[in-house]
Design an enzyme around this catalytic site. Structure first.
Site, short mmCIF file in Angstrom:
data_model
loop_
_atom_site.label_atom_id
_atom_site.label_comp_id
_atom_site.label_asym_id
_atom_site.label_seq_id
_atom_site.Cartn_x
_atom_site.Cartn_y
_atom_site.Cartn_z
N ASP A 285 -32.86 -14.57 6.60
CA ASP A 285 -32.92 -16.00 6.31
C ASP A 285 -31.48 -16.45 6.03
O ASP A 285 -30.84 -15.97 5.08
CB ASP A 285 -33.78 -16.17 5.04
CG ASP A 285 -34.43 -17.52 4.94
OD1 ASP A 285 -33.79 -18.51 5.31
OD2 ASP A 285 -35.58 -17.58 4.44
N ASP B 124 -32.46 -21.84 7.53
CA ASP B 124 -32.97 -22.76 6.52
C ASP B 124 -32.45 -24.17 6.81
O ASP B 124 -31.25 -24.36 7.02
CB ASP B 124 -32.44 -22.27 5.16
CG ASP B 124 -33.06 -23.00 3.98
OD1 ASP B 124 -34.24 -22.74 3.69
OD2 ASP B 124 -32.36 -23.82 3.36
N GLU C 280 -35.86 -23.84 10.64
CA GLU C 280 -36.77 -24.61 9.78
C GLU C 280 -36.41 -26.08 9.96
O GLU C 280 -35.41 -26.56 9.41
CB GLU C 280 -36.60 -24.21 8.31
CG GLU C 280 -37.56 -24.98 7.42
CD GLU C 280 -37.17 -25.02 5.95
OE1 GLU C 280 -38.03 -25.31 5.12
OE2 GLU C 280 -35.98 -24.79 5.63
N HIS D 264 -43.38 -19.64 1.69
CA HIS D 264 -43.05 -19.56 0.27
C HIS D 264 -42.90 -20.94 -0.39
O HIS D 264 -42.51 -21.01 -1.55
CB HIS D 264 -41.75 -18.78 0.11
CG HIS D 264 -40.60 -19.48 0.78
ND1 HIS D 264 -40.51 -19.62 2.15
CD2 HIS D 264 -39.52 -20.13 0.28
CE1 HIS D 264 -39.43 -20.30 2.46
NE2 HIS D 264 -38.80 -20.63 1.33
N ASP D 265 -43.16 -22.00 0.36
CA ASP D 265 -43.00 -23.35 -0.20
C ASP D 265 -44.31 -24.08 -0.41
O ASP D 265 -44.30 -25.19 -0.95
CB ASP D 265 -42.12 -24.20 0.74
CG ASP D 265 -40.66 -23.76 0.75
OD1 ASP D 265 -40.18 -23.26 -0.29
OD2 ASP D 265 -40.01 -23.91 1.79
C1 NOJ Z 1 -36.12 -24.68 2.43
C2 NOJ Z 1 -36.64 -23.44 1.79
O1 NOJ Z 1 -37.78 -23.02 2.49
C3 NOJ Z 1 -36.89 -23.74 0.34
O2 NOJ Z 1 -37.53 -22.68 -0.31
C4 NOJ Z 1 -35.57 -24.06 -0.31
O3 NOJ Z 1 -35.81 -24.47 -1.63
C5 NOJ Z 1 -34.84 -25.16 0.45
N1 NOJ Z 1 -34.86 -24.98 1.86
C6 NOJ Z 1 -33.40 -25.21 0.04
O4 NOJ Z 1 -32.70 -24.14 0.59
#
Ligand code: NOJ
Length: 534
Positions: free
Chosen positions: A101, A203, A262, A322-323
Site C-alpha cells: 500500500d 492510496d 483507490e 479497512h474503512d
Molecule cells: C484512504 C485509506 O483507505 C484510509 O484508511 C486512510 O485513512 C486515508 N486514505 C488517508 O490515507
C-alpha cells in the site's frame, strides 16, 4: 471468447491484510510480518493468489500507518526489512504475490521532509508541501475542507503560513508539482520493485494534484463542511493522467507488476478513465460497499462498471475493506452466514478481480466499542454519528484460545466476543462453514476459465429476489443463480436455454443438479447455485 493463460492479478484473488490485526508473533498485542509469514499456509490453503498489506512503514500511527514517516523501511512494530524479505521469499515460494500500500498523497508530519519544511520559508524542503499565505484580510487561502473534518488548511504560527492537508493535520499533502517530489516518489516505487514486490495499491492517488491556482470549490447541500462543496479543484486534476503513464512505464520495466488505485470520492466513469490502457491496471469502484441487500442494486453496479470500462480494462470487485463496516455486519443476520455465502458466490463469480478482506472468509462481524475504547480519530471526533473504523479492524479470529489465537499479549483492539465459536479453526472442521464455502469457490474459480475470464451475461431477473447470470467462454457456459431472499424463488431460463441440462458445480443448499421445469429453476431460500451446461 478463448481463455488466455492465467495472469495473477487478472485471474487471481487478492486478499487484504490489515497487518496490525492479522497475527502477532511477538506478543506485543500488535500483528507483525512474522505473524503473517506464519499464516502463509492458511492463505495458500484458502487459495488466494496475492496479499495486499495495508501500510507497513514507520509511522506515528495517527491514522494507523496511513501517515508514513519513512517510505523505505518497516515499522519496528511489524519487524525489519529482513523480515520483509523473508516474507516475500516465503510467499513467492507458495505462489502468493505481495502488493504494498503506497500512501503518496501525504506524509506524516513526522516525516523528515515535513520536519525540514516547517523550519521556515527558505528551507529547501518547503516546496515539498503546499504552503500558502493567509487570504487578504486573514484566514485560510481558500474554502477547501479536510475529509476528516474542519478546514484543510492548518496554520503554522512560526512561519506565518498555512499548509494543506486533506486528511488529519498530521498528514500534510505533498506537492506533486515539484519535480523533486515526483522523483523521490518514483524512487520509492523502484526501491520496492527491486525488493521483489509484485504490485501496489495507491492510496487516494486521484488527490495527488490540486488545481494550481487553488480556487474555492463551489458550494452544494450537505451535512458536514466537506460534503457541502463540489470537489472539483481539490481532486481529479488532468495532470494525474501523465503521472500514471509515467509510473506505469516504470512498472512495465519489471515482469507482471500491477497497480490498483483507490479512486477517492469519485464516480465509476472517473475510475474507468484512470485504468484505461497505459495507466493503472485497475481502479477500485466502491459501489458495492454501499449497496443494500437487493440483487437489483448489485446488478446495476456490475453493469455500470462493465459499461464504463474500456474493452481492454479489467474490473475488480470488493465487498469489504479497512474503512467500512464489514459486509457480515451490514447484511449478515445475527450469526447466520447464509447470506454471506450468497454474497461470496457473487463476488467470486463476477468478471473482475475479487478482493477479500481478512476475516471475511469466516464472516467476522464488526466489534462494538465504548466511546472510551475508540482509537480511530474520526470515531473520536464524530461519535456517536460515526463511530470510526475500529469496528472492522479487530484481531483475526484464528481459534478459540485466548485472544482468538491472535498472539500473546493484550491485542490493540479487543477480539469480537463471538470468537470462541466463530474462528478459522472451528470452520475448517465444519464442511458447511463459510470458510469451506469460500475455499470451494476459490478452487472453482481456479478450475474454470469461464469464471475468471468468461463474458458476463445477466439473465432476466426478479429485482428483489434473484440475480442470475451466465459466464461464458467458447468452450464452457456456467450459470450463476443467487437467491437473496429467505424463501424459495424462481430463475426463468428463456429461449434456447430452457431445455439445456446442467451439472452441479456448487450450492449451499443441494447436492444434486436441479432439473429445470419448463425452463424454470427452483431455488431454495438464500441459495447460491453454480451450474455448468452439459
Ligand atoms: C484512504 C485509506 O483507505 C484510509 O484508511 C486512510 O485513512 C486515508 N486514505 C488517508 O490515507
Amino acid at each position: 471468447m478463448t481463455a488466455e493463460p492465467f495472469l495473477w492479478w487478472r485471474d487471481g484473488v487478492i486478499y487484504q491484510i490489515y497487518p496490525r490485526s492479522f497475527a502477532s508473533s511477538s506478543g506485543s498485542g500488535v500483528g507483525d510480518l512474522q505473524g503473517i509469514r506464519g499464516k502463509l499456509p492458511y492463505l495458500q490453503d484458502l487459495g488466494v493468489d496475492a496479499i495486499w498489506l495495508s501500510p507497513i512503514y514507520p509511522s506515528p500511527n495517527v491514522d494507523f500507518g496511513y501517515d508514513v514517516s519513512n517510505y523505505v523501511d518497516i515499522h519496528p512494530d511489524f519487524g525489519t526489512l529482513a523480515d520483509f524479505d523473508a516474507l516475500v521469499a516465503d510467499a513467492h515460494a507458495r505462489g502468493i504475490r505481495i502488493v504494498l500500500d503506497l500512501v503518496l498523497n501525504h506524509t506524516s508530519d513526522q516525516h523528515p521532509w515535513f520536519q525540514q519544511a516547517r523550519q521556515g520559508r527558505d528551507n529547501p524542503y518547503r516546496d515539498y508541501y503546499l504552503w500558502r499565505d493567509p487570504r487578504p484580510g486573514g484566514g485560510p487561502p481558500n474554502n477547501w475542507q479536510a475529509v476528516f473534518g474542519g478546514s484543510a488548511w492548518e496554520w503554522d504560527e512560526a512561519s506565518g503560513q498555512y499548509y494543506y492537508h486533506m486528511f488529519y493535520k498530521q498528514q500534510p499533502d505533498v506537492n506533486w508539482r515539484n519535480p523533486a517530489v515526483r522523483q523521490a516518489m518514483l524512487d520509492v516505487f523502484r526501491f520496492w520493485l527491486e525488493r521483489g514486490v509484485d504490485g501496489f495499491r495507491l492510496d487516494v492517488f486521484n488527490l495527488y494534484f490540486k488545481h494550481a491556482d487553488l480556487p474555492d470549490n463551489p458550494p452544494k447541500l450537505g451535512l458536514r463542511g466537506y460534503d457541502r462543496q463540489e470537489h472539483i479543484y481539490d481532486n481529479n486534476q488532468p495532470e494525474m493522467m501523465d503521472l500514471l503513464a509515467e509510473i506505469r512505464a516504470l512498472l512495465d520495466q519489471y515482469p507482471e507488476r500491477y497497480m490498483v488505485g483507490e479512486t477517492f470520492d469519485s464516480s465509476a466513469e472517473m475510475a474507468a478513465q484512470y485504468c484505461a490502457p497505459g495507466r493503472l491496471h485497475a481502479a477500485f469502484n466502491f459501489k458495492m460497499l454501499t449497496q443494500g441487500w437487493r440483487p437489483g442494486g448489485y446488478l446495476r453496479a456490475i453493469q455500470e462498471w462493465e459499461h464504463v470500462l474500456a474493452p481492454e480494462s479489467w474490473p475488480n470487485y470488493v465487498l469489504n475493506n479497512h474503512d467500512v463496516r464489514r459486509s457480515a455486519s451490514r447484511f449478515g443476520r445475527g450469526e447466520n452466514d447464509e447470506r454471506l455465502k450468497v454474497a461470496a458466490a457473487m463476488l467470486l463469480s463476477l468478471r473482475g478481480t475479487p478482493f477479500l478482506y481478512y476475516g471475511e472468509e469466516i464472516g467476522m462481524r464488526d466489534i462494538s466499542l465504548r466511546r472510551s475504547e475508540i482509537l480511530d480519530p474520526i470515531g473520536k471526533r464524530y461519535w456517536p454519528f460515526h463511530k470510526g473504523r475500529d469496528g472492522c479492524r479487530a484481531p483475526m479470529q484464528w481459534d478459540a484460545s485466548e485472544n482468538a489465537g491472535f498472539g500473546a499479549g493484550k491485542p490493540w483492539l479487543p477480539p469480537h466476543p463471538d470468537y470462541p465459536f466463530r474462528n478459522a479453526a472451528a470452520q475448517a472442521e465444519d464442511p458447511d462453514s463459510l470458510l469451506n464455502f469460500y475455499k470451494r469457490l476459490l478452487a472453482l474459480r481456479r478450475e474454470h476459465a469461464a469464471l475468471r475470464q468468461g463474458l458476463f451475461q445477466p439473465l432476466s431477473y426478479e429485482p428483489r429476489a434473484v440475480l442470475g447470470y451466465l459466464r461464458q467462454t467458447q468452450t464452457e457456459t456456467l450459470l450463476v443463480a443467487l437467491n437473496f431472499r429467505r424463501w424459495p424463488a424462481r430463475l426463468v431460463l428463456g429461449g434456447r436455454m430452457a431445455n439445456r441440462r446442467w451439472r452441479l458445480l456448487l450450492s449451499n443448499k443441494r447436492s444434486e443438479a436441479p432439473v429445470p421445469q419448463d425452463g424454470v429453476i427452483a431455488l431454495a431460500g438464500e441459495e447460491a447455485l453454480i451450474l455448468k451446461m452439459v
